[in-house]
Scaffold this motif. Structure first.
Motif, PDB file in Angstrom:
ATOM      1  N   SER A   2       0.757  -1.090  -0.091  1.00 41.01           N
ATOM      2  CA  SER A   2       0.008  -0.064  -0.175  1.00 41.01           C
ATOM      3  C   SER A   2       0.702   1.363  -0.009  1.00 41.01           C
ATOM      4  O   SER A   2       0.426   2.234  -0.360  1.00 41.01           O
ATOM      5  CB  SER A   2      -1.010   0.183   1.120  1.00 41.01           C
ATOM      6  N   GLY A   6      -0.860   4.609  -7.650  1.00 39.13           N
ATOM      7  CA  GLY A   6      -2.279   5.400  -7.108  1.00 39.13           C
ATOM      8  C   GLY A   6      -3.124   5.524  -8.069  1.00 39.13           C
ATOM      9  O   GLY A   6      -4.037   6.751  -8.097  1.00 39.13           O
ATOM     10  N   HIS A  21      -5.648   9.496 -10.480  1.00 42.74           N
ATOM     11  CA  HIS A  21      -4.798   9.157  -9.541  1.00 42.74           C
ATOM     12  C   HIS A  21      -5.060   9.876  -8.209  1.00 42.74           C
ATOM     13  O   HIS A  21      -5.211  11.081  -8.065  1.00 42.74           O
ATOM     14  CB  HIS A  21      -3.586   8.988 -10.020  1.00 42.74           C
ATOM     15  N   ARG A  57      -2.990   9.867  -3.828  1.00 42.10           N
ATOM     16  CA  ARG A  57      -1.872   9.510  -3.012  1.00 42.10           C
ATOM     17  C   ARG A  57      -2.101   8.299  -2.126  1.00 42.10           C
ATOM     18  O   ARG A  57      -2.993   8.689  -1.108  1.00 42.10           O
ATOM     19  CB  ARG A  57      -1.389  10.658  -2.172  1.00 42.10           C
ATOM     20  N   PRO A  58      -1.609   7.174  -2.339  1.00 42.40           N
ATOM     21  CA  PRO A  58      -1.963   5.903  -1.354  1.00 42.40           C
ATOM     22  C   PRO A  58      -1.745   6.279   0.073  1.00 42.40           C
ATOM     23  O   PRO A  58      -2.613   5.881   0.840  1.00 42.40           O
ATOM     24  CB  PRO A  58      -1.190   4.896  -2.062  1.00 42.40           C
ATOM     25  N   GLU A  59      -0.617   6.719   0.395  1.00 44.40           N
ATOM     26  CA  GLU A  59      -0.396   6.824   1.797  1.00 44.40           C
ATOM     27  C   GLU A  59      -1.226   7.716   2.593  1.00 44.40           C
ATOM     28  O   GLU A  59      -1.499   7.592   3.620  1.00 44.40           O
ATOM     29  CB  GLU A  59       1.260   7.411   2.128  1.00 44.40           C
ATOM     30  N   SER A  84       3.298  13.891 -11.396  1.00 50.93           N
ATOM     31  CA  SER A  84       3.511  13.493 -10.276  1.00 50.93           C
ATOM     32  C   SER A  84       4.572  14.806  -9.623  1.00 50.93           C
ATOM     33  O   SER A  84       5.651  15.059 -10.135  1.00 50.93           O
ATOM     34  CB  SER A  84       4.331  12.320  -9.985  1.00 50.93           C
ATOM     35  N   PHE A 102      -5.612  -0.931  -4.519  1.00 54.97           N
ATOM     36  CA  PHE A 102      -5.670   0.584  -3.776  1.00 54.97           C
ATOM     37  C   PHE A 102      -6.945   0.932  -4.429  1.00 54.97           C
ATOM     38  O   PHE A 102      -7.640   1.578  -3.753  1.00 54.97           O
ATOM     39  CB  PHE A 102      -4.471   1.196  -4.148  1.00 54.97           C
TER      40      PHE A 102
END
Length: 390
Positions: free
Chosen positions: A52, A57, A155, A157-159, A263, A346
């Motif tokens: 994760s 993303g 997309h 931001r996974p965090e 990005s 995700f």
């Protein structure tokens, strides 16, 4: 990010979730919101430190089968609502997804997918090479037959998604036991009765495996076959670009699997190396970039000469048919799983968190997920492999 380093874990729980990534955090929050108490998430590292923490993303509903389309669409709506529930910014950028197609067969397959997506409310469409170039000026139209575009994808931001779910779950009373390794799963008769960890045993009647690439090991502890293998995937970031890059869709050259999107002040590059061996190694080895540059010289020439400054490697959790494993085991009872997403975990996590809540509470989920049962391989009923690669 909220986490608790326990000297000893809680002695009892109603539900133990193994794996503190996006899937585990989403499942924990959905269960807590439904009134389930005494939930413990067990994570051997920090929350989001496994797969994760290192995905690309992408969030989308452009899939080739109804079930994945439904999971993607429902999750997209949840990502759009994330600032309100659970209440966190995730830097969602709805730039769309753009698949570049260079053969008549690819165009035919994607046309069928777009028709199905449209039937299910996804505003995707087939477009010509010139429009693809207008959407993404880096694209070369030489040899390009068609493209598929959906403007509502993008997309995030996974965090930030993991943090948002985890903070909300902690506020709802979920115990987040980080730096805690699972060493065994106990059963009594034909039912789960506890989880052994490096910080003590947790008595429980329900275990949910959301351990990603490590899920086969967890399943084996309970005597459940979860056919998940780890495969390294790598990405890289360009140096800051001047002039700045135009705002472009998440763009994928379908034949080579090369992909790129904005990005920060540059671009993100990625590609699935077809010769990558299975394994848990996550050492970043920039040699794969030559494969990306070769694909870029053909499809997006300006990218081939861009310098990269950094990158990382993460793990895909791959199943034999590249579709997820979601369900509950018949034996032992009380063992549930959501894993094997093959790169789509995700983007499907919000919807799957709902599904796991309902399976745990023995309610009907919003869609039928029986085709994703791990039993399908034992019964020879694999579903159509998902053709999209990222």
């Amino acid at each position: 990010m909220p986490s608790s380093v326990f000297r000893t874990v809680p002695a009892r729980a109603d539900v133990v979730i193994i794996g503190g990534g996006v899937m585990g955090a989403s499942t924990a929050l959905h269960l807590a919101e439904a009134g389930v108490t005494r939930i413990v998430v067990v994570e051997r590292g920090e929350l989001g430190s496994g797969s994760s923490g290192k995905p690309i993303g992408g969030v989308r509903a452009q899939f080739s089968d109804p079930l994945n389309i439904e999971l993607g669409s429902r999750s997209l709506r949840a990502f759009q609502d994330f600032p309100h529930r659970p209440g966190a910014g995730i830097r969602l950028d709805t730039v769309g997804y753009l698949f570049l197609l260079d053969s008549a067969q690819q165009a035919h397959d994607f046309e069928a997918g777009v028709e199905l997506q449209n039937d299910l409310g996804v505003p995707s469409r087939m477009i010509g090479p010139d429009e693809a170039r207008r959407l993404c000026p880096y694209v070369s139209t030489d040899g390009l037959v068609a493209a598929a575009h959906s403007p509502t994808d993008g997309h995030a931001r996974p965090e930030l998604v993991v943090q948002g779910y985890a903070r909300a779950a902690a506020r709802a009373g979920v115990a987040l036991a980080t730096h805690t390794a699972v060493t065994g799963i106990d059963t009594t008769g034909n039912r789960v009765s506890g989880v052994r960890t490096s910080r003590g045993r947790i008595a429980c009647s329900t275990v949910i495996c959301t351990a990603g690439a490590w899920s086969a090991r967890i399943g084996a502890m309970a005597g459940v076959d979860l056919p998940v293998r780890p495969v390294k995937r790598q990405l890289a970031f360009t140096e800051p670009l001047s002039p700045p890059a135009p705002r472009i869709p998440f763009t994928i050259d379908f034949s080579s699997t090369a992909y790129f999107h904005n990005s920060d002040d540059g671009l993100l590059f990625g590609l699935a190396d077809p010769d990558q061996e299975d394994g848990f190694d996550t050492t970043w080895t920039p040699r794969w970039l030559e494969l990306f540059r070769a694909a870029a010289r053909r499809r997006a020439p300006a990218l081939a000469g861009m310098r990269t400054t950094d990158g990382w490697a993460g793990l895909y959790e791959v199943t034999p048919d590249h579709n997820a494993l979601i369900g509950r085991s018949h034996e032992p009872a009380g063992f549930l799983y959501a894993t094997g997403f093959s790169g789509h975990g995700f983007l499907q996590a919000p919807a799957v968190g709902e599904v796991m809540r309902d399976l745990c509470l023995e309610r009907e989920p919003f869609t039928g997920i029986s085709p994703l049962s791990a039993d399908r391989f034992r019964h020879g009923a694999e579903i159509r492999p998902e053709v999209h690669v990222v």
